[in-house]
Design a protein around this motif. Structure first.
Motif, PDB file in Angstrom:
ATOM      1  N   ALA A  14       0.964  -1.250  -0.007  1.00  0.00           N
ATOM      2  CA  ALA A  14      -0.055   0.026  -0.116  1.00  0.00           C
ATOM      3  C   ALA A  14       0.987   1.152   0.044  1.00  0.00           C
ATOM      4  O   ALA A  14       1.561   1.502   0.969  1.00  0.00           O
ATOM      5  CB  ALA A  14      -0.995   0.230   1.258  1.00  0.00           C
ATOM      6  N   SER A  62      -4.714   4.467   0.210  1.00  0.00           N
ATOM      7  CA  SER A  62      -3.302   4.232  -0.420  1.00  0.00           C
ATOM      8  C   SER A  62      -3.527   3.859  -1.773  1.00  0.00           C
ATOM      9  O   SER A  62      -4.431   3.761  -2.440  1.00  0.00           O
ATOM     10  CB  SER A  62      -2.733   3.199   0.558  1.00  0.00           C
ATOM     11  OG  SER A  62      -2.625   3.123   1.621  1.00  0.00           O
ATOM     12  N   LEU A  74      -2.605   1.039  -3.937  1.00  0.00           N
ATOM     13  CA  LEU A  74      -2.348  -0.461  -3.808  1.00  0.00           C
ATOM     14  C   LEU A  74      -1.704  -0.855  -5.196  1.00  0.00           C
ATOM     15  O   LEU A  74      -2.225  -0.841  -6.121  1.00  0.00           O
ATOM     16  CB  LEU A  74      -3.555  -1.358  -3.692  1.00  0.00           C
ATOM     17  CG  LEU A  74      -3.684  -1.733  -2.070  1.00  0.00           C
ATOM     18  CD1 LEU A  74      -3.739  -0.459  -1.201  1.00  0.00           C
ATOM     19  CD2 LEU A  74      -5.134  -2.486  -1.933  1.00  0.00           C
ATOM     20  N   TYR A 124       2.870   0.566   3.219  1.00  0.00           N
ATOM     21  CA  TYR A 124       2.729  -0.565   4.217  1.00  0.00           C
ATOM     22  C   TYR A 124       2.421  -1.679   3.719  1.00  0.00           C
ATOM     23  O   TYR A 124       2.128  -1.938   2.530  1.00  0.00           O
ATOM     24  CB  TYR A 124       1.139  -0.230   4.721  1.00  0.00           C
ATOM     25  CG  TYR A 124       1.269   1.159   5.375  1.00  0.00           C
ATOM     26  CD1 TYR A 124       2.440   1.895   6.075  1.00  0.00           C
ATOM     27  CD2 TYR A 124       0.186   2.137   5.360  1.00  0.00           C
ATOM     28  CE1 TYR A 124       2.460   3.122   6.747  1.00  0.00           C
ATOM     29  CE2 TYR A 124       0.325   3.479   5.840  1.00  0.00           C
ATOM     30  CZ  TYR A 124       1.246   3.942   6.727  1.00  0.00           C
ATOM     31  OH  TYR A 124       1.360   4.893   7.058  1.00  0.00           O
ATOM     32  N   GLY A 151       0.064  -5.459   4.245  1.00  0.00           N
ATOM     33  CA  GLY A 151      -1.273  -5.882   4.364  1.00  0.00           C
ATOM     34  C   GLY A 151      -1.452  -7.297   4.547  1.00  0.00           C
ATOM     35  O   GLY A 151      -0.354  -8.027   4.308  1.00  0.00           O
ATOM     36  N   GLN A 194      -2.395 -10.982   3.250  1.00  0.00           N
ATOM     37  CA  GLN A 194      -1.642 -11.414   1.856  1.00  0.00           C
ATOM     38  C   GLN A 194      -2.529 -12.722   1.689  1.00  0.00           C
ATOM     39  O   GLN A 194      -2.507 -13.575   2.590  1.00  0.00           O
ATOM     40  CB  GLN A 194      -0.457 -11.350   1.690  1.00  0.00           C
ATOM     41  CG  GLN A 194       0.550 -10.277   1.943  1.00  0.00           C
ATOM     42  CD  GLN A 194       0.573  -9.177   0.747  1.00  0.00           C
ATOM     43  OE1 GLN A 194       0.475  -9.602  -0.511  1.00  0.00           O
ATOM     44  NE2 GLN A 194       0.851  -8.228   0.810  1.00  0.00           N
ATOM     45  N   MET A 239      -4.290  -8.747  -1.684  1.00  0.00           N
ATOM     46  CA  MET A 239      -3.964  -7.868  -0.422  1.00  0.00           C
ATOM     47  C   MET A 239      -4.901  -7.168   0.097  1.00  0.00           C
ATOM     48  O   MET A 239      -5.666  -6.764  -0.527  1.00  0.00           O
ATOM     49  CB  MET A 239      -2.778  -6.836  -0.715  1.00  0.00           C
ATOM     50  CG  MET A 239      -2.643  -6.196   0.394  1.00  0.00           C
ATOM     51  SD  MET A 239      -0.789  -5.105   0.622  1.00  0.00           S
ATOM     52  CE  MET A 239      -1.490  -3.792  -0.384  1.00  0.00           C
ATOM     53  N   SER A 272      -5.942  -4.352   2.795  1.00  0.00           N
ATOM     54  CA  SER A 272      -5.270  -3.272   3.625  1.00  0.00           C
ATOM     55  C   SER A 272      -6.428  -2.642   4.272  1.00  0.00           C
ATOM     56  O   SER A 272      -7.431  -2.265   3.815  1.00  0.00           O
ATOM     57  CB  SER A 272      -4.528  -2.336   2.780  1.00  0.00           C
ATOM     58  OG  SER A 272      -4.062  -1.196   3.460  1.00  0.00           O
ATOM     59  N   THR A 273      -6.117  -2.263   5.812  1.00  0.00           N
ATOM     60  CA  THR A 273      -7.176  -1.550   6.350  1.00  0.00           C
ATOM     61  C   THR A 273      -6.547  -0.019   6.558  1.00  0.00           C
ATOM     62  O   THR A 273      -7.173   0.583   7.599  1.00  0.00           O
ATOM     63  CB  THR A 273      -7.465  -2.244   7.755  1.00  0.00           C
ATOM     64  OG1 THR A 273      -6.350  -2.365   8.457  1.00  0.00           O
ATOM     65  CG2 THR A 273      -8.161  -3.649   7.299  1.00  0.00           C
ATOM     66  N   ASN A 274      -5.609   0.301   5.938  1.00  0.00           N
ATOM     67  CA  ASN A 274      -4.868   1.637   6.017  1.00  0.00           C
ATOM     68  C   ASN A 274      -4.626   1.811   7.801  1.00  0.00           C
ATOM     69  O   ASN A 274      -4.906   2.907   8.384  1.00  0.00           O
ATOM     70  CB  ASN A 274      -5.776   2.571   5.602  1.00  0.00           C
ATOM     71  CG  ASN A 274      -5.531   2.556   4.075  1.00  0.00           C
ATOM     72  OD1 ASN A 274      -4.299   3.035   3.628  1.00  0.00           O
ATOM     73  ND2 ASN A 274      -6.642   2.181   3.384  1.00  0.00           N
ATOM     74  N   SER A 323      -8.673  -6.979   9.872  1.00  0.00           N
ATOM     75  CA  SER A 323      -7.924  -7.140   8.874  1.00  0.00           C
ATOM     76  C   SER A 323      -7.893  -8.976   8.608  1.00  0.00           C
ATOM     77  O   SER A 323      -8.106  -9.353   7.722  1.00  0.00           O
ATOM     78  CB  SER A 323      -6.881  -6.464   8.802  1.00  0.00           C
ATOM     79  OG  SER A 323      -5.939  -7.219   7.663  1.00  0.00           O
TER      80      SER A 323
END
Lengths: 284, 284
Positions: free
Chosen positions: A17, B13, B15, B127, B129, B131, B140, B142-144, B151
């Motif tokens: 990300a 983000s 990705l 970042y 995440g 996978q 992926m 991602s929960t930021n 997640s």
């Protein structure tokens, strides 16, 4: 710990990300593919520069320029040289001129600027993939270039597995975690572990929909009746209305309800009826 | 075209699938988090350097070093200075020393090397995440940074939505696309559009399991009886055994089979039994 030698371990990409808050992204080109790039970058908080003669702008790119004038700067001209790369943190090319693309990739490599050229996959620092977004939740599906169409089908499946409450649940859990830090301050160490253990328990116990429906009052009760008592309260204990789950249920909730309950119930009734039909001739 | 102004468009983000084939990745640290970094990078075809005193290696990191000696070089020493960054294409730090982390991030920024510091999220270029991988398929989540635990739950759901045939299907469809280019050569233009349209039709018509079970003979028949006749053949027409789908079914297939058939069947039988029990007292 299963770390057995996996012959298929290599051959993949590193899915990450990338952070673009307040960074500068240059998009060379204005056509259909360029509009997809604009859309991808709008998700982040980057400043976007689009470099394309007006006549090369697709309807979609034009629409983005109109809608987000504060986020996108458009220059009505082609790429003129390495001066365009100044202060850029990422470059995306989406032009028909393969040689120019190659040239830009070379310049970026030299200047160590991450670059994606739509027409030269082999030279890209990174690829894009099918994306799903719901607030803080972002999912990317990459097939490493193996099947653009299957990738869309897999995206549909993945999307179907979500309840639609994930984004809101993540946002609310983020708030609850902030509140938890007010009740139990301290970074890392014992306090951090204690907080994490409790949050994990809560997450295992509550449904996504329940987290999504938390309000300030409920969060306070979760802290007072839960955390302060050293336990994880149920959704109902802190004032949650479980009926909400069905009422507010997204399409996925209803469809999984029908699969889990409706079809077996109908089958049960069918069994009753068939048995009844069988027993009728016997009684005669 | 729905491009209505979305107030939630920013804040996310980008990705991306970063390419690391034959690139150099430096991992500073050897503990538990470092071992996760090693695992992430092993997915790619990068050369890995691990920099950590022997005593700082976790069991998991040690195991990776033993299993992949040709892919990972380990130096039994701490980070010594900017000379360590020479020729590196990516740097990941996973150390307890926050000040050293900060220093390394600063050096990488100056040298324009993408960097992730496990302990300083705010300064990371990117970042990681959750996978999922199945051959060419990578996903992926991602929960930021909003909810590490949720997640993991979302990852479980997404994983559950896959049949387990996706990776193999992608691989086989990749082969079929290569074969298609032998039958219909030419890059882009009319030939490209014709190929794409046909592949899309086929993908919409066939199941993931069916693609996964294609062999060389079937692919040839798909081309001869399908492409050459200007149509999309069914799986059965080219020699596919639809029973295969159940026989070769992965765990997900079996579980969805049980949901779709087993539970209703049991409910039906239960209906019969209950009706039988009701009718017994009547007969007496």
């Amino acid at each position: 710990m299963d770390l057995s030698l996996d012959p298929n371990l290599g051959g993949g990409s590193l899915l990450i990300a990338w952070q673009l808050k307040d960074k500068n992204v240059l998009i060379v080109g204005g056509g259909e593919v360029a509009s997809q790039r604009v859309e991808s970058i709008l998700v982040t908080d980057a400043r976007i520069t689009v470099l394309s003669p007006e006549k090369g702008l697709s309807l979609r790119t034009k629409r983005f320029l109109e809608l987000y004038p504060d986020r996108i700067v458009h220059y009505d001209r082609p790429f003129t040289g390495s001066n365009e790369l100044e202060n850029m943190d990422m470059v995306l090319t989406a032009i028909d001129d393969n040689n120019l693309s190659l040239e830009i990739v070379g310049m970026c490599r030299k200047a160590k600027i991450p670059v994606n050229a739509a027409d030269i996959p082999d030279l890209c620092d990174f690829y894009f993939g099918a994306q799903i977004r719901d607030g803080p939740l972002q999912i990317m599906i990459s097939t490493n270039g193996q099947g653009p169409r299957l990738s869309a089908l897999i995206k549909q499946k993945v999307q179907g597995s979500l309840t639609g409450f994930e984004g809101e649940a993540l946002r609310k859990v983020g708030e609850l975690r902030q509140l938890l830090k007010v009740y139990e301050p301290g970074v890392g160490g014992a306090a951090g572990r204690k907080r994490m253990k409790w949050m994990t328990q809560l997450c295992n116990q509550w449904e996504m929909e329940e987290f999504a429906s938390m309000d300030a009052d409920m969060m306070k009760r979760i802290m007072e009746d839960g955390w302060m008592q050293g336990r994880c309260p149920t959704f109902e204990e802190v004032g949650g209305k479980s009926s909400r789950r069905t009422l507010a249920g997204g399409p996925q909730t209803i469809s999984s309800w029908s699969k889990n309950l409706l079809i077996p119930s109908l089958s049960f009734v069918a069994g009753l009826v068939v048995a009844g039909l069988i027993s009728i001739p016997r009684r005669r």
